[in-house]
Design a protein around this motif. Structure first.
Motif, short mmCIF file in Angstrom:
data_model
loop_
_atom_site.label_atom_id
_atom_site.label_comp_id
_atom_site.label_asym_id
_atom_site.label_seq_id
_atom_site.Cartn_x
_atom_site.Cartn_y
_atom_site.Cartn_z
N ASP A 89 0.84 -1.20 0.00
CA ASP A 89 0.00 0.00 0.00
C ASP A 89 0.87 1.26 0.00
OD1 ASP A 89 -2.83 -1.19 0.57
OD2 ASP A 89 -1.53 -2.11 2.06
N LEU A 90 1.92 1.22 0.76
CA LEU A 90 2.85 2.34 0.84
C LEU A 90 3.56 2.55 -0.49
CD1 LEU A 90 4.20 4.48 2.57
CD2 LEU A 90 5.65 2.72 3.56
N TYR A 91 4.01 1.47 -1.08
CA TYR A 91 4.71 1.54 -2.36
C TYR A 91 3.80 2.10 -3.45
CZ TYR A 91 7.88 0.05 -6.11
OH TYR A 91 8.74 0.03 -7.19
N LEU A 92 2.57 1.62 -3.50
CA LEU A 92 1.62 2.08 -4.52
C LEU A 92 1.28 3.55 -4.35
CD1 LEU A 92 -0.84 -0.97 -4.69
CD2 LEU A 92 0.94 -0.34 -6.33
N ALA A 93 1.21 4.01 -3.12
CA ALA A 93 0.92 5.43 -2.87
C ALA A 93 2.05 6.31 -3.42
CB ALA A 93 0.74 5.68 -1.38
N ILE A 94 3.29 5.88 -3.24
CA ILE A 94 4.43 6.63 -3.76
C ILE A 94 4.44 6.57 -5.29
CG2 ILE A 94 6.94 6.80 -3.81
CD1 ILE A 94 6.94 5.41 -1.06
N LEU A 95 4.18 5.40 -5.83
CA LEU A 95 4.17 5.23 -7.28
C LEU A 95 3.09 6.10 -7.92
CD1 LEU A 95 5.38 3.75 -9.68
CD2 LEU A 95 3.80 1.85 -9.24
N ASP A 96 1.90 6.13 -7.34
CA ASP A 96 0.81 6.97 -7.85
C ASP A 96 1.21 8.44 -7.85
OD1 ASP A 96 -0.91 4.87 -8.34
OD2 ASP A 96 -1.92 5.02 -6.40
N ARG A 97 1.85 8.84 -6.79
CA ARG A 97 2.26 10.24 -6.64
C ARG A 97 3.20 10.67 -7.77
NH1 ARG A 97 5.82 12.20 -1.43
NH2 ARG A 97 5.50 14.45 -1.60
N HIS A 98 4.20 9.85 -8.06
CA HIS A 98 5.20 10.23 -9.04
C HIS A 98 4.76 9.92 -10.47
CE1 HIS A 98 7.94 11.60 -6.06
NE2 HIS A 98 7.93 10.43 -5.43
N ALA A 99 3.95 8.92 -10.65
CA ALA A 99 3.41 8.65 -11.98
C ALA A 99 2.57 9.83 -12.45
CB ALA A 99 2.56 7.37 -11.94
N LYS A 100 1.73 10.34 -11.57
CA LYS A 100 0.93 11.51 -11.90
C LYS A 100 1.82 12.71 -12.19
CE LYS A 100 -2.88 14.38 -10.19
NZ LYS A 100 -2.24 15.65 -10.57
N GLY A 101 2.92 12.83 -11.42
CA GLY A 101 3.82 13.95 -11.62
C GLY A 101 4.44 13.95 -13.00
N LEU A 102 4.84 12.77 -13.50
CA LEU A 102 5.43 12.70 -14.83
C LEU A 102 4.40 12.99 -15.91
CD1 LEU A 102 7.67 12.08 -16.83
CD2 LEU A 102 7.13 9.64 -16.60
N VAL A 103 3.23 12.39 -15.81
CA VAL A 103 2.19 12.60 -16.83
C VAL A 103 1.80 14.08 -16.87
CG1 VAL A 103 -0.19 12.08 -17.48
CG2 VAL A 103 1.31 10.25 -16.67
N ASP A 104 1.62 14.69 -15.72
CA ASP A 104 1.27 16.11 -15.66
C ASP A 104 2.37 16.98 -16.28
OD1 ASP A 104 -1.09 15.51 -14.44
OD2 ASP A 104 -0.46 16.10 -12.42
N ALA A 105 3.63 16.60 -16.04
CA ALA A 105 4.76 17.37 -16.57
C ALA A 105 4.78 17.31 -18.10
CB ALA A 105 6.07 16.85 -16.00
N VAL A 106 4.55 16.14 -18.66
CA VAL A 106 4.54 15.99 -20.12
C VAL A 106 3.37 16.77 -20.72
CG1 VAL A 106 4.23 14.35 -22.02
CG2 VAL A 106 5.74 13.78 -20.10
N ARG A 107 2.21 16.66 -20.12
CA ARG A 107 1.05 17.39 -20.64
C ARG A 107 1.26 18.91 -20.56
NH1 ARG A 107 -3.54 13.60 -17.68
NH2 ARG A 107 -3.68 11.99 -19.32
N SER A 108 1.83 19.37 -19.46
CA SER A 108 2.10 20.80 -19.31
C SER A 108 3.12 21.28 -20.33
CB SER A 108 2.60 21.10 -17.89
OG SER A 108 1.61 20.81 -16.94
N ALA A 109 4.12 20.45 -20.60
CA ALA A 109 5.14 20.81 -21.58
C ALA A 109 4.52 20.97 -22.97
CB ALA A 109 6.24 19.75 -21.61
N ILE A 110 3.66 20.04 -23.32
CA ILE A 110 3.01 20.10 -24.63
C ILE A 110 2.10 21.32 -24.75
CG2 ILE A 110 1.34 18.92 -26.12
CD1 ILE A 110 2.50 16.27 -25.09
N ALA A 111 1.45 21.66 -23.64
CA ALA A 111 0.51 22.79 -23.65
C ALA A 111 1.21 24.14 -23.50
CB ALA A 111 -0.51 22.63 -22.52
N SER A 112 2.51 24.12 -23.27
CA SER A 112 3.23 25.38 -22.99
C SER A 112 3.46 26.25 -24.22
CB SER A 112 4.58 25.06 -22.34
OG SER A 112 5.44 24.38 -23.25
N THR A 113 3.29 25.70 -25.41
CA THR A 113 3.51 26.47 -26.63
C THR A 113 2.72 25.84 -27.78
OG1 THR A 113 5.21 27.16 -28.24
CG2 THR A 113 5.56 25.06 -27.14
N THR A 114 2.48 26.63 -28.82
CA THR A 114 1.83 26.10 -30.02
C THR A 114 2.85 25.87 -31.13
OG1 THR A 114 1.36 28.37 -30.77
CG2 THR A 114 -0.37 27.23 -29.51
#
Length: 235
Positions: A89-114
């Motif tokens: 449970d502890l491991y999955l909580a950490i994994l969820d936290r950082h998995a979301k962080g990477l996906v959000d970072a990629v999406r933000s990067a793509i949205a940062s410019t046209t």
């Protein structure tokens, strides 16, 4: 009538379970640990996640022990189990936290410019930034020793699927390529960015002759030379 001894003890006990803001707080662990002092439940959870991440990254899941995690956090084992019923449970909580962080970072990067050329470099830069983060969370996402566990495998695969989908959507929109073609190009760009970022960190380091920014631009230029060959739709 003055309060009885029992009343005074009850009042003192009540004061130890809440912080000044009224949040539920928990007792400290061993002396000198990070758990000394009362913390709101949410803050304690973050503290436990950070301590557990250090142990999982340095030792791997199988060698990590809940005793060690509790000691690293400076709390008692019962406090740790109040938040997380078990090690997985502890491991999955950490994994969820950082998995979301990477996906959000990629999406933000793509949205940062046209500008598509800048988009490519920004998306690649998100991977380089992720692997350079303090605490090496990328090891839990890309180098987990627990991918035989279905819950872990599903999360790791979802990270890949989400980042590829974000990249492929832009490629398809701008080139009108078939969905399957755009997805394959998204896999290529995501995979290249991940592998190159990890190689850079392992072989050069953050303060190397090749800076993170220069490495990002270099790989971005390579990727753009390929993707830029697909004509952009005129709208």
């Amino acid at each position: 009538m003055p309060p009885s001894d029992d009343s005074r003890r009850a009042g003192a006990a009540a004061r130890t379970t809440a912080d000044p803001a009224g949040h539920r707080a928990e007792g400290a662990g061993g002396p000198g640990g990070r758990g000394t002092g009362r913390l709101p439940r949410s803050a304690r959870r973050v503290q436990l996640l950070e301590a557990a991440q250090e142990v999982f990254v340095s030792s791997g899941y199988h060698a990590a022990a809940m005793d060690e995690i509790a000691e690293r956090a400076g709390v008692s084992k019962p406090v740790l189990y109040q938040h997380f019923p078990g090690k997985l449970d502890l491991y999955l909580a950490i994994l969820d936290r950082h998995a979301k962080g990477l996906v959000d970072a990629v999406r933000s990067a793509i949205a940062s410019t046209t500008d598509n050329k800048l988009r490519v470099t920004a998306a690649i830069g998100a991977y380089f930034e992720f692997v350079a983060r303090e605490g090496e969370p990328f090891r839990l996402v890309f180098e987990s020793d627990l991918t035989n566990e279905q819950a872990v495998r599903e999360r790791v695969e979802q990270v890949s699927a989400d980042t590829v989908a974000a990249i492929a959507a832009v490629i398809r929109e701008d080139t009108d390529l078939p969905e399957v073609d755009a997805e394959m190009l998204g896999v290529a760009l995501s995979g290249m960015a991940q592998v190159c970022a990890r190689f850079w960190l392992a072989n050069e380091g953050v303060n190397s002759k090749l800076s993170r920014e220069d490495a990002t631009r270099l790989i971005g230029h390579l990727a753009w030379r390929g993707l830029g060959g697909f004509p952009k739709i005129e709208r």
